[in-house]
Design a protein around this motif. Structure first.
Motif, mmCIF file in Angstrom:
data_model
loop_
_atom_site.group_PDB
_atom_site.id
_atom_site.type_symbol
_atom_site.label_atom_id
_atom_site.label_comp_id
_atom_site.label_asym_id
_atom_site.label_seq_id
_atom_site.Cartn_x
_atom_site.Cartn_y
_atom_site.Cartn_z
ATOM 1 N N GLU A 1 46.274 27.639 -20.969
ATOM 2 C CA GLU A 1 45.658 28.887 -20.524
ATOM 3 C C GLU A 1 44.670 28.567 -19.411
ATOM 4 O OE1 GLU A 1 44.533 31.825 -23.259
ATOM 5 O OE2 GLU A 1 44.123 33.149 -21.562
ATOM 6 N N GLY A 46 44.661 33.366 -17.632
ATOM 7 C CA GLY A 46 44.977 34.347 -18.673
ATOM 8 C C GLY A 46 45.402 35.691 -18.135
ATOM 9 N N GLY A 50 49.555 30.136 -13.090
ATOM 10 C CA GLY A 50 50.756 29.368 -13.399
ATOM 11 C C GLY A 50 50.566 28.236 -14.406
ATOM 12 N N ASN A 83 55.162 33.478 -16.446
ATOM 13 C CA ASN A 83 53.826 33.138 -16.929
ATOM 14 C C ASN A 83 53.702 33.643 -18.355
ATOM 15 O OD1 ASN A 83 52.895 31.833 -14.612
ATOM 16 N ND2 ASN A 83 52.405 33.779 -13.622
HETATM 17 S S1 FES Z 1 47.081 31.305 -17.623
HETATM 18 FE FE1 FES Z 1 47.075 31.685 -15.483
HETATM 19 S S2 FES Z 1 49.020 32.590 -15.145
HETATM 20 FE FE2 FES Z 1 48.907 32.356 -17.281
#
Ligand code: FES
Ligand code: FES
Length: 157
Positions: free
Chosen positions: A38, A41, A46, A58
């Motif tokens: 994570e 979030g 990515g 994602n």
């Molecule tokens: S944690 Fe950044 S895209 Fe999912």
């Protein structure tokens, strides 16, 4: 609660769960696959990238419901493939490995790119990994590594 069935790293599995849970949380907390990380979030960095039927997604913005009857590959599953070995060796050669937060997603993004386009140009590599952010690098070594993998892995993508 809903029964969700899917293939995870090549193995059939199922989970009775709230289908709106984030795939990232299910992978990390239920299946103990902590390769996807994570970062932001919210679908921007990515770090949580996985393959869903071979396409990069994602997992922090993918509800569990979306994987029903599909195939999910995390870095743990990808690590067992010949393609990963070629990419890993290229990353080592070019000093492309960065930290453990961004690298799993970078590898998944590189695989996603090479599976669609085995002979990318430099610009195509840059676009291909553009959804994976790292504040610590200029990306050049990663780009070189993906280009090297595409040559060294001739015929496997
Ligand atoms: S944690 Fe950044 S895209 Fe999912
Ligand atoms: S975020 Fe991993 S090295 Fe920068």
């Amino acid at each position: 609660m809903t029964l969700i069935k899917f293939k995870l790293n090549g193995i059939d599995c199922e989970i009775e769960s709230d289908p709106s849970l984030r795939l990232l949380d299910v992978l990390r907390n239920h299946f103990k696959l902590t390769g996807p990380k994570e970062g932001c979030g919210e679908g921007e960095c990515g770090a949580c990238a996985v393959l869903l039927d071979g396409k990069i997604v994602n997992s922090c913005i993918t509800p569990l419901a979306n994987v029903h009857m599909k195939e999910v590959t995390t870095i743990e599953g990808y690590r067992e493939t010949n393609k990963y070995q070629v990419l890993k060796e290229a990353m080592e050669f070019e000093n492309g490995f960065q930290c453990g937060i961004c690298t799993p997603g970078m590898m998944i993004a590189a695989e996603s790119l090479l599976s669609k386009n085995p002979h990318p140009t430099e610009e195509e590599v840059r676009i291909g990994i553009s959804g994976n952010l790292c504040r610590c690098t200029g990306y050049n070594m990663i780009v070189k590594a993906v280009l090297r993998a595409s040559k060294k892995g001739e015929g496997i993508w």
